[in-house]
Design an enzyme around this catalytic site. Sequence first.
Site, PDB file in Angstrom:
ATOM      1  N   LEU A  52       0.863  -1.172   0.000  1.00  0.00           N
ATOM      2  CA  LEU A  52       0.000   0.000   0.000  1.00  0.00           C
ATOM      3  C   LEU A  52       0.904   1.227   0.000  1.00  0.00           C
ATOM      4  O   LEU A  52       1.973   1.203   0.610  1.00  0.00           O
ATOM      5  CB  LEU A  52      -0.886   0.038   1.252  1.00  0.00           C
ATOM      6  CG  LEU A  52      -1.951  -1.055   1.431  1.00  0.00           C
ATOM      7  CD1 LEU A  52      -2.642  -0.895   2.780  1.00  0.00           C
ATOM      8  CD2 LEU A  52      -2.965  -1.016   0.303  1.00  0.00           C
ATOM      9  N   ASP A  53       0.467   2.286  -0.643  1.00  0.00           N
ATOM     10  CA  ASP A  53       1.217   3.532  -0.560  1.00  0.00           C
ATOM     11  C   ASP A  53       1.332   3.965   0.897  1.00  0.00           C
ATOM     12  O   ASP A  53       0.469   3.655   1.717  1.00  0.00           O
ATOM     13  CB  ASP A  53       0.513   4.638  -1.356  1.00  0.00           C
ATOM     14  CG  ASP A  53       0.526   4.388  -2.849  1.00  0.00           C
ATOM     15  OD1 ASP A  53       1.386   3.615  -3.316  1.00  0.00           O
ATOM     16  OD2 ASP A  53      -0.328   4.962  -3.548  1.00  0.00           O
ATOM     17  N   ARG A  54       2.385   4.683   1.195  1.00  0.00           N
ATOM     18  CA  ARG A  54       2.640   5.105   2.579  1.00  0.00           C
ATOM     19  C   ARG A  54       1.422   5.778   3.209  1.00  0.00           C
ATOM     20  O   ARG A  54       1.080   5.526   4.364  1.00  0.00           O
ATOM     21  CB  ARG A  54       3.836   6.056   2.611  1.00  0.00           C
ATOM     22  CG  ARG A  54       4.220   6.516   4.002  1.00  0.00           C
ATOM     23  CD  ARG A  54       5.479   7.374   3.977  1.00  0.00           C
ATOM     24  NE  ARG A  54       6.057   7.486   5.311  1.00  0.00           N
ATOM     25  CZ  ARG A  54       7.345   7.601   5.564  1.00  0.00           C
ATOM     26  NH1 ARG A  54       8.210   7.601   4.577  1.00  0.00           N
ATOM     27  NH2 ARG A  54       7.785   7.715   6.792  1.00  0.00           N
ATOM     28  N   THR A  56      -1.739   5.539   2.309  1.00  0.00           N
ATOM     29  CA  THR A  56      -2.984   4.785   2.198  1.00  0.00           C
ATOM     30  C   THR A  56      -3.124   3.917   3.438  1.00  0.00           C
ATOM     31  O   THR A  56      -2.186   3.223   3.829  1.00  0.00           O
ATOM     32  CB  THR A  56      -2.984   3.894   0.944  1.00  0.00           C
ATOM     33  OG1 THR A  56      -2.885   4.718  -0.224  1.00  0.00           O
ATOM     34  CG2 THR A  56      -4.259   3.063   0.854  1.00  0.00           C
TER      35      THR A  56
END
Length: 211
Positions: A52-54, A56
């Site tokens: 997951l993106d940081r 998110t």
Amino acid sequence: MRAWIVQEESGFLVVNKPAGVLSQKDKSGDDDLAAILQRELKLPFLAPVHRLDRNTSGLILLAKNPETARDLTGKLKRKEIRRTYLAIVKGDPGESGRYEYRLRKNEKTNEVFVDPKGEEAVTEFVRVEKMGNSSLVRVRLLTGRSHQIRVHFAEAGHALLGDRKYAKKPWSEIFQRPALHSHELRISGRSEAFSAPLPEDMAKLLVKLGG
């Protein structure tokens, strides 16, 4: 950190990652989710199956041994792991839809672009609620490209609120991060789905918008 764990099994963890925590190491040298939990739980091995993106929040799978990591990675490639997200987007994208813009990533700038010669990327969505000039949508990933949801919705004119990379002002400044949460995760062969409710910051944003 134990409070982040949604489910623990012999071979894997399902974790509700807070926004701001890396799902895997980057050049910053900051601790990632696996390293934090590996220390906390005193595990000899722990590795993310996907990322997951940081900024998110939400559900992510971490394998507790190499065998499970290979098995779950295989399931992911065969689309036997279903991931559903909740996002708050600009405008009204419609009751439902499907985006198939092909994507290319610039590794130097960490930006993703729509490119007809890029990699296949497929996103499906259903609108959950319309709130004036924004909407809450439930999003299903059929592929797992970097920034896929963020770029697909931005390309369609419905950028995620708070996304300073792909949204324009004032939408990029309405929220302190991209309004995106990994809400549900389902593994083929298991009857139950794992879920994580909207985090407090996104829930407050919904109320502010009239949701």
